[in-house]
Design a protein around this motif. Structure first.
Motif, PDB file in Angstrom:
ATOM      1  N   ALA A  27       0.830  -1.209   0.000  1.00  8.46           N
ATOM      2  CA  ALA A  27       0.000   0.000   0.000  1.00  8.46           C
ATOM      3  C   ALA A  27       0.861   1.255   0.000  1.00  8.46           C
ATOM      4  N   SER A  28       1.925   1.227   0.765  1.00  9.91           N
ATOM      5  CA  SER A  28       2.826   2.378   0.824  1.00  9.91           C
ATOM      6  C   SER A  28       3.501   2.625  -0.522  1.00  9.91           C
ATOM      7  N   VAL A  29       3.937   1.543  -1.167  1.00 13.09           N
ATOM      8  CA  VAL A  29       4.584   1.660  -2.479  1.00 13.09           C
ATOM      9  C   VAL A  29       3.612   2.214  -3.511  1.00 13.09           C
ATOM     10  N   LEU A  30       2.366   1.688  -3.501  1.00 10.90           N
ATOM     11  CA  LEU A  30       1.364   2.156  -4.458  1.00 10.90           C
ATOM     12  C   LEU A  30       1.011   3.625  -4.222  1.00 10.90           C
ATOM     13  N   ALA A  31       0.872   3.999  -2.955  1.00 10.77           N
ATOM     14  CA  ALA A  31       0.544   5.387  -2.619  1.00 10.77           C
ATOM     15  C   ALA A  31       1.667   6.326  -3.058  1.00 10.77           C
ATOM     16  N   PHE A  32       2.915   5.901  -2.822  1.00  5.15           N
ATOM     17  CA  PHE A  32       4.063   6.723  -3.227  1.00  5.15           C
ATOM     18  C   PHE A  32       4.121   6.869  -4.740  1.00  5.15           C
ATOM     19  N   THR A  33       3.870   5.751  -5.445  1.00  4.65           N
ATOM     20  CA  THR A  33       3.898   5.781  -6.907  1.00  4.65           C
ATOM     21  C   THR A  33       2.822   6.697  -7.462  1.00  4.65           C
ATOM     22  N   ALA A  34       1.590   6.566  -6.899  1.00  4.31           N
ATOM     23  CA  ALA A  34       0.482   7.396  -7.369  1.00  4.31           C
ATOM     24  C   ALA A  34       0.759   8.870  -7.133  1.00  4.31           C
ATOM     25  N   THR A  35       1.310   9.198  -5.969  1.00  2.00           N
ATOM     26  CA  THR A  35       1.620  10.589  -5.644  1.00  2.00           C
ATOM     27  C   THR A  35       2.711  11.131  -6.555  1.00  2.00           C
ATOM     28  N   SER A  36       3.699  10.295  -6.832  1.00  2.00           N
ATOM     29  CA  SER A  36       4.815  10.719  -7.680  1.00  2.00           C
ATOM     30  C   SER A  36       4.372  10.977  -9.117  1.00  2.00           C
ATOM     31  N   LEU A  37       3.408  10.168  -9.595  1.00  2.00           N
ATOM     32  CA  LEU A  37       2.961  10.293 -10.982  1.00  2.00           C
ATOM     33  C   LEU A  37       1.887  11.352 -11.178  1.00  2.00           C
ATOM     34  N   GLN A  38       1.315  11.835 -10.090  1.00  2.00           N
ATOM     35  CA  GLN A  38       0.195  12.770 -10.188  1.00  2.00           C
ATOM     36  C   GLN A  38       0.503  14.029 -11.008  1.00  2.00           C
ATOM     37  N   PRO A  39       1.644  14.688 -10.779  1.00  2.00           N
ATOM     38  CA  PRO A  39       1.947  15.876 -11.595  1.00  2.00           C
ATOM     39  C   PRO A  39       2.042  15.556 -13.087  1.00  2.00           C
ATOM     40  N   THR A  40       2.626  14.412 -13.428  1.00  2.00           N
ATOM     41  CA  THR A  40       2.748  14.011 -14.824  1.00  2.00           C
ATOM     42  C   THR A  40       1.379  13.733 -15.435  1.00  2.00           C
ATOM     43  N   GLN A  41       0.529  13.032 -14.676  1.00  2.00           N
ATOM     44  CA  GLN A  41      -0.818  12.738 -15.166  1.00  2.00           C
ATOM     45  C   GLN A  41      -1.615  14.016 -15.377  1.00  2.00           C
ATOM     46  N   TYR A  42      -1.502  14.945 -14.445  1.00  2.00           N
ATOM     47  CA  TYR A  42      -2.213  16.222 -14.548  1.00  2.00           C
ATOM     48  C   TYR A  42      -1.764  16.992 -15.790  1.00  2.00           C
ATOM     49  N   GLU A  43      -0.464  17.003 -16.031  1.00  2.00           N
ATOM     50  CA  GLU A  43       0.063  17.717 -17.190  1.00  2.00           C
ATOM     51  C   GLU A  43      -0.384  17.058 -18.492  1.00  2.00           C
ATOM     52  N   ASN A  44      -0.427  15.726 -18.508  1.00  2.00           N
ATOM     53  CA  ASN A  44      -0.899  15.017 -19.696  1.00  2.00           C
ATOM     54  C   ASN A  44      -2.347  15.379 -20.014  1.00  2.00           C
ATOM     55  N   VAL A  45      -3.183  15.455 -18.978  1.00  2.00           N
ATOM     56  CA  VAL A  45      -4.593  15.818 -19.156  1.00  2.00           C
ATOM     57  C   VAL A  45      -4.704  17.234 -19.708  1.00  2.00           C
ATOM     58  N   ARG A  46      -3.909  18.160 -19.177  1.00  2.00           N
ATOM     59  CA  ARG A  46      -3.917  19.545 -19.650  1.00  2.00           C
ATOM     60  C   ARG A  46      -3.543  19.620 -21.131  1.00  2.00           C
ATOM     61  N   GLN A  47      -2.493  18.912 -21.488  1.00  2.00           N
ATOM     62  CA  GLN A  47      -2.017  18.960 -22.869  1.00  2.00           C
ATOM     63  C   GLN A  47      -3.016  18.316 -23.831  1.00  2.00           C
ATOM     64  N   GLU A  48      -3.652  17.213 -23.401  1.00  2.00           N
ATOM     65  CA  GLU A  48      -4.643  16.559 -24.241  1.00  2.00           C
ATOM     66  C   GLU A  48      -5.863  17.457 -24.438  1.00  2.00           C
ATOM     67  N   LYS A  49      -6.209  18.206 -23.399  1.00  2.00           N
ATOM     68  CA  LYS A  49      -7.320  19.149 -23.507  1.00  2.00           C
ATOM     69  C   LYS A  49      -6.981  20.235 -24.521  1.00  2.00           C
ATOM     70  N   MET A  50      -5.781  20.744 -24.474  1.00  2.00           N
ATOM     71  CA  MET A  50      -5.345  21.752 -25.442  1.00  2.00           C
ATOM     72  C   MET A  50      -5.350  21.179 -26.852  1.00  2.00           C
ATOM     73  N   GLN A  51      -4.899  19.948 -27.003  1.00  2.00           N
ATOM     74  CA  GLN A  51      -4.915  19.287 -28.314  1.00  2.00           C
ATOM     75  C   GLN A  51      -6.322  19.237 -28.888  1.00  2.00           C
ATOM     76  N   SER A  52      -7.292  18.846 -28.053  1.00  2.00           N
ATOM     77  CA  SER A  52      -8.673  18.718 -28.513  1.00  2.00           C
ATOM     78  C   SER A  52      -9.245  20.065 -28.926  1.00  2.00           C
ATOM     79  N   ILE A  53      -8.971  21.096 -28.131  1.00  2.00           N
ATOM     80  CA  ILE A  53      -9.457  22.439 -28.449  1.00  2.00           C
ATOM     81  C   ILE A  53      -8.871  22.918 -29.770  1.00  2.00           C
ATOM     82  N   LEU A  54      -7.576  22.742 -29.941  1.00  2.00           N
ATOM     83  CA  LEU A  54      -6.907  23.166 -31.175  1.00  2.00           C
ATOM     84  C   LEU A  54      -7.391  22.370 -32.380  1.00  2.00           C
ATOM     85  N   ASN A  55      -7.663  21.100 -32.166  1.00  2.28           N
ATOM     86  CA  ASN A  55      -8.081  20.233 -33.264  1.00  2.28           C
ATOM     87  C   ASN A  55      -9.376  20.704 -33.905  1.00  2.28           C
ATOM     88  N   THR A  56     -10.261  21.335 -33.131  1.00  2.65           N
ATOM     89  CA  THR A  56     -11.541  21.779 -33.681  1.00  2.65           C
ATOM     90  C   THR A  56     -11.375  22.900 -34.701  1.00  2.65           C
TER      91      THR A  56
END
Length: 242
Positions: A27-56
């Motif tokens: 549980a500790s390893v999974l929690a640490f991994t999830a916390t560590s990846l959170q900034p990367t996941q958030y940035e990926n979501v932001r960039q994908e949102k920008m991609q979709s907006i631009l694509n229109t």
């Protein structure tokens, strides 16, 4: 003494304690991994949102290049209230439509993105509705006449592969280009996904075997667009109604 030690390590208590320790470690390893990846996941979501907006509006980009192009071509991010007024204190890009649509209409915030591309102004509206199994969502852009569709993107959380999931395909998205959302009197018509072949400027061809998803797309477009009528009424010469 040796036999007692062996019996101790084979006891139920020892097994139980070992299991608890392993659960805590995992549980500790999974929690640490999830916390560590959170900034990367958030940035990926932001960039994908920008991609979709631009694509229109016809701009294709990968995730790393989305931010620069977004900053170049998206000139305004506007957070609107139901009456068409601007919520100056709200970050339009940060609005989560999945949460907003659960609120009453007069409590929601309606994001609007304005683009300046190749000398033309476009208005980009986020969409969200219901498909067969789960949410469907996307973006639709309007030309500066506030009527002609420049482009659209769609996605889903769980539509049937090969059927409803076809809303993500280029052929379906491209069928919306040039369609009109208002009739000649200024009444909102939206765009209907119809069987048997589209015959008007307010229709596109349906996806075979995906009637419910197609209806969801039609309803989603009309439901979301109607909330922007007060703003467009205020900022254009058009006489618009639902």
């Amino acid at each position: 003494m040796e036999e007692k030690s062996v019996n101790k390590t084979n006891s139920n208590g020892y097994t139980f304690m070992f299991a608890i320790i392993m659960v805590l470690v995992v549980a500790s390893v999974l929690a640490f991994t999830a916390t560590s990846l959170q900034p990367t996941q958030y940035e990926n979501v932001r960039q994908e949102k920008m991609q979709s907006i631009l694509n229109t509006i016809g701009i294709e980009t990968d995730r790393p290049g989305a931010q620069a192009l977004y900053d170049q071509y998206i000139t305004e991010e506007i957070a609107l209230r139901e009456d068409g007024s601007v919520a100056e204190d709200v970050d339009a890009f940060a609005v989560d439509l999945a949460k907003e649509i659960k609120m009453e209409d007069n409590e929601q915030i309606y994001p609007l993105y304005v683009a300046d591309y190749e000398g033309k102004t476009y208005y980009i509206i986020p969409l969200r509705g219901n498909g067969l199994w789960n949410a469907i969502f996307g973006y639709i852009s309007l030309e500066d006449d506030i009527n002609t569709i420049k482009g659209a993107t769609f996605d889903h959380l769980g539509e049937t592969p090969g059927l409803g999931a076809q809303i993500t395909k280029a052929w379906f998205r491209e069928s919306f280009v040039g369609k009109k959302i208002f009739d000649k009197t200024g009444k909102l018509e939206g765009v209907s996904v119809v069987k048997g072949g589209a015959s008007t400027e307010h229709e596109v061809d349906a996806i075979s075997g995906a009637t419910i998803t197609g209806n969801g797309v039609s309803n989603m477009i009309s439901e979301r667009l109607r909330h922007y009528i007060p703003y467009f009424q205020e900022h254009t010469d058009m006489k618009l109604t639902e």
